[in-house]
Design a protein around this motif. Sequence first.
Motif, mmCIF file in Angstrom:
data_model
loop_
_atom_site.group_PDB
_atom_site.id
_atom_site.type_symbol
_atom_site.label_atom_id
_atom_site.label_comp_id
_atom_site.label_asym_id
_atom_site.label_seq_id
_atom_site.Cartn_x
_atom_site.Cartn_y
_atom_site.Cartn_z
ATOM 1 N N GLU A 68 0.828 -1.209 0.000
ATOM 2 C CA GLU A 68 0.000 0.000 0.000
ATOM 3 C C GLU A 68 0.855 1.249 0.000
ATOM 4 N N GLY B 199 -2.818 2.098 -4.494
ATOM 5 C CA GLY B 199 -2.291 3.448 -4.632
ATOM 6 C C GLY B 199 -3.382 4.493 -4.559
ATOM 7 N N GLY B 200 -3.094 5.592 -3.851
ATOM 8 C CA GLY B 200 -4.025 6.720 -3.763
ATOM 9 C C GLY B 200 -3.632 7.807 -4.743
ATOM 10 N N THR B 201 -4.599 8.324 -5.481
ATOM 11 C CA THR B 201 -4.290 9.296 -6.530
ATOM 12 C C THR B 201 -3.817 10.631 -5.973
ATOM 13 N N TYR C 282 1.117 8.641 -6.896
ATOM 14 C CA TYR C 282 0.329 7.561 -7.490
ATOM 15 C C TYR C 282 0.996 6.870 -8.676
ATOM 16 N N ALA D 281 2.543 3.569 -7.923
ATOM 17 C CA ALA D 281 1.710 2.377 -7.751
ATOM 18 C C ALA D 281 1.528 1.662 -9.084
ATOM 19 N N ARG D 282 1.269 2.426 -10.145
ATOM 20 C CA ARG D 282 1.148 1.815 -11.472
ATOM 21 C C ARG D 282 2.459 1.147 -11.884
ATOM 22 N N LEU E 19 -3.349 -3.891 -9.519
ATOM 23 C CA LEU E 19 -3.470 -2.524 -9.017
ATOM 24 C C LEU E 19 -4.886 -2.213 -8.574
ATOM 25 N N THR F 233 -6.844 1.167 -7.333
ATOM 26 C CA THR F 233 -6.716 2.624 -7.280
ATOM 27 C C THR F 233 -7.745 3.208 -6.328
ATOM 28 N N GLU G 103 -9.263 6.932 -5.116
ATOM 29 C CA GLU G 103 -9.302 8.367 -5.384
ATOM 30 C C GLU G 103 -9.367 9.104 -4.045
ATOM 31 N N THR H 91 -4.478 4.592 2.326
ATOM 32 C CA THR H 91 -5.942 4.635 2.263
ATOM 33 C C THR H 91 -6.612 3.539 3.091
ATOM 34 N N VAL I 207 -11.491 0.816 -9.220
ATOM 35 C CA VAL I 207 -11.235 2.123 -8.619
ATOM 36 C C VAL I 207 -12.166 2.306 -7.432
#
Length: 517
Positions: free
Chosen positions: A247, A449-451, A458, A461-462, A475, A477, A479, A485, A511
Motif C-alpha cells: 500500500e 495506490g491513492g491518486t 500515485y 503504484a502503477r 493494481l 486505485t 481516489e 488509504t 477504482v
Amino acid sequence: MSDTHPTRSRRPGLSAGALIIAGVVLVAVGVVGAWLQRDAPGGSAQPRTELTASNPPPGLPAALTTGQHLRWSRCTSPPTARNGYDCATMKAPLDYRKPDGRTIDVALIRRKATGPNARRIGSLVLNFGGPGVSGVSGLPERLKQYEPLLDHYDLVSFDPRGVGATVPVRCGKTVDDTGYDGVDACAEHSGAILPFIGTSHTARDLDLMRYLLGDERLHYFGVSYGTTLGAVYAHLYPSHVGRLVLEAPVDPTEDLSEQQVSQVKAVQAAFDRFAVHCAARIRHCPTGDGPEEAAGRMARLADRLKKKPAPAGAGRNLDADDLAYAVGDHLVRGTDGWAPLAKALTALIDDNDGRPLSKGADDTGSADRAATPHDNSRTAQTAITCADSSLRPGFERLDRDEARVKAASPVFGDAWSTGVYLCYDWPFDGERATPQVNADGAAPVLVVGGTGDPTTPYPGARHMAHALGDGVGVLLTAEEEGHGTYPQNRCVTKTVDTYLRTGRTPAVGTVCRGSMS
C-alpha cells in the motif's frame, strides 16, 4: 525513496553534527534485552494449534532453520505491548553470503489470532514504513487499523536491521548516542553492520521469519517503504509469496534523485488542492484565494521564520524548514488534516504562534525533532537508504539535483532540496540505483495506490504493479487524498480484507471512490 520527508543531510562543508530530519512516522524503541523477560506467553481462550512449514530458506545452516524455534514470551517493553502481546528474537546471519558466520538478533512482536483454529490462515507480517520505523513499537500503536484481521491471522511485526532492537545503527557522538553526528561517526560505531542493513538483507530475514512462524508462504502487509521490502522479497522468493499487500508504493523505477523530485511535486500538488479547498470552504482562509496567492503567502511566512523562528512550545522554535515539514505532515493525513492546517497557519501568521502547527505535525509522529532516548529511526533511515541506493553523485550533479528540487515546488522545494546530499559521502557502496522487484511466477500481489498521495505519488503504484510482472501485480486505485488509504477508505478496506482472507483479487481497473471523486 523513503516514505518520510527528505532528510536534512550534510552538504559539503557543513559540520559533522548536521541534523537529520526524518518524516512521517517515528516511534519509540528500546534495547534488545528489554523485549524478553518472561518465559510464558499470554493465555489463549482455546487450545491453539501451532503451524509448521516444510520449506526452510535455502542455503542456511540447520541451526538457524530446523534447529531454531521462536520462544515467545510476554513483552515487557515498550509499555504499550505489556498486555496481550508476545515478543521473541530470531537468530539470522549478519551476512547471508556467510551463513555460518556471525548472527544477529531480530526483535519480533506478535498479537495472536482471536478466531478459531480452523479459520486461522497463519501469520500476517506487517511493516509500517520508514525506512527506520520500529515494528515492535509500531504494532501496539497501530493495532486498531488491523484488528479485524485477527480473526484469520496472527499479526506479527519486527524491527528491521539497523532499527530499534535489531542491531541498531549508531551515528552519534558516542556508541550509545542515537543521534546523528555524521558519516564518520556511523563508520566508527556501526561500520561492521552498515553493509548488511539494506532492504535485500531484511527481505532474507523475512523468509527465515516466515519459516519459523510456520508458514509455507509469506503473508505480508507493507506500507510505503514497506512496499519496497515486500516487492524485493517477492523478487527473491517468488514461490514463497502468499498474500502480499503493498500500500502507498514507492516507485521502483525511479532512483533516489528522481524520487525526490517526484515527491516534492506531489506534496506541492496536495498543498495546491488544500489551497483551493481553503479558499472555497474556510472563512478567513490563511492561504488566500487559491494556489498562486498561497505560494506567495507561504514564501513571505518562510522569509519571516528564517529571520526569526516562531515559538513552538516545549522550548522549541519553528523555522522555515520546520514550516514546510509540518505542513507536509498535515497533508499526509488527507482531508482530515485540512481544517487543522488552516487553523494552525492562521495562528502562525496572525499571532506568531507555532504551537498548533507543530502539535498537529507531532500527532502524525514526524515533526517531533527531539526523539525519545532509544529511538534511532532518523539515523536508521539514512543508513538503510544509503545501503540501498548506489547513487554517489559528485558536486556538479548535486548542485544540479538541488536546483531541480527547488524548482519543482515553490512551497517545499527549499526544505526538500537538502535531501540530495543524503548519501554523497556515505562510507560504503549502495546496492543498486533501483530495486529489483520483478517476481515472475509469484502469486498475485495486491498493489494499492491513492491518486492524491503527497508522499509516494500515485504513478509509483502503477509502476510497481507493472514491474512485479504480468499476472503478479494487481493494481487497486483509490481516489483519495493523503498517504495511505487503509482502513480510511471503506472500499479499499473491503477489497484488501477480502484478498487477505480469501486470496481473491479485485477486477483489473478497479477504482475506489473517495475524497477526490
